[in-house]
Design a protein around this motif. Sequence first.
Motif, short mmCIF file in Angstrom:
data_model
loop_
_atom_site.label_atom_id
_atom_site.label_comp_id
_atom_site.label_asym_id
_atom_site.label_seq_id
_atom_site.Cartn_x
_atom_site.Cartn_y
_atom_site.Cartn_z
N UNK A 1 -9.39 7.57 -1.26
CA UNK A 1 -10.44 6.44 -1.81
C UNK A 1 -9.45 5.33 -2.32
N UNK A 2 -9.66 4.14 -2.02
CA UNK A 2 -8.78 3.13 -2.52
C UNK A 2 -7.72 2.50 -1.73
N UNK A 3 -7.57 3.62 -0.71
CA UNK A 3 -6.12 3.41 0.24
C UNK A 3 -6.81 2.34 1.38
N UNK A 4 -5.86 1.88 2.00
CA UNK A 4 -5.87 0.93 3.09
C UNK A 4 -4.92 1.21 4.18
N UNK A 5 -5.02 0.60 5.48
CA UNK A 5 -3.87 0.68 6.35
C UNK A 5 -3.65 -0.42 7.17
N UNK A 6 -2.42 -1.00 7.22
CA UNK A 6 -2.29 -1.87 8.25
C UNK A 6 -1.95 -1.30 9.56
N UNK A 7 -2.73 -1.80 10.65
CA UNK A 7 -2.44 -1.34 11.77
C UNK A 7 -2.21 -2.60 12.94
#
Length: 302
Positions: A268-274
Amino acid sequence: MAKTLHHAKIIPHRSATRGHSDHGWLNTYHSFSFADWYDPRFTSFGALRVLNEDRVKAQSGFPTHPHRDFEIFSYLLSGELTHRDSMLKKGSEGANVSPDKFYRMRRGDVQFTTGGTGIAHSETNEHRSETVHFLQIWAIPWKRGLTPRYHTSHFAEEDKRKGFVVILSPLAAGREASKKAEEEARAVVEGSIPIHADFVMGAGLIAPEGEKNVFEWKVGADARFASEDGGEEKTQASKRKVFVHVPMTKGGKAKVRLDGREDAVLGEGDGAFIDGLNAGDRLTVESVGSAEAEVIVLDSEA
C-alpha cells in the motif's frame, strides 16, 4: 505465475520515496514532484504529471483556487468531498442536477475538470467528523487553451471486483474535436469520462490470495478515436507507459505482484513505472496480500 512481458521494464516507486507533508488539516503524499517537494526522478511519466494521495480532516479543505490547462480528477476512496467551481455554483444547479449528488462525492465517485483557459474550484470536507481520503491526479492535455469542462460519475464496487473498470479514456473525436463533439463529450470507451489526452485510467478491487486474485489490464484499452468526417478511425499510440498505484486503504494488508515478478511486488502506497509496453500487451496484476487490494492503472502514450 510466470513473467510474460519480457520487453517491459518495471521499476517500483516505493511509498517511502514519495513526498510527504502533514499540515494538520491535510496529510498528503506526492508520487510526483508537487508544491514544495521536488525530486528530479519523479516529475512526470507519459501524460501523468501529479498523483497525490490526500487525507483531509472534517470541516477543512482546499479553498477556491485557479487551474489552467491540466486535466484534473479526484478519485474518492472513503469519506466525502464537496466540490464547487466557477462554472456551477451552489444554488444554481438547475432542475436536472441534484445539489447533494453533484457536490458531495463519496466512495466510487470521480470528479473530473478540464482546466483549459482557466477555472477556479474548491474541494472541502464538509462532514462534521469523518476524514476524506482520495487521490488527486493531473494529466497533461494534448493541447492548451481548451474550454473548461467538468464531469462527475460513479463507478460501482461490484464492477471493480469483476475486473479493471475503465474510469477515463480519450475524447472520441480526438485532439481536433469540433465544438459539437466537445459538447457531446463522448469517450472512446463507453461509460468512461472523456479526457483530452491519449490516456486511460482503470481501477480494480482484487480479492486476497486464494480467491479470484488475478486481474489483467489490456494496455491501451483498445481505445480508438472517432473520425468526425466518417473516415477511418485512428488508434492510440502504439508505444505506451503505465503507472500502477496501490492506495493505502487496508492498513498495510494489501499487496499485488505485477507480471509475475518477485521484484515487482507492491504494498500500500507503492507505485510502479512500467515502460517499453506496446498497445495490446496484457499486464497481470495478482493480489498476494491478506486483504482486498485497490489498484489504479494510469496508461498513456510513451
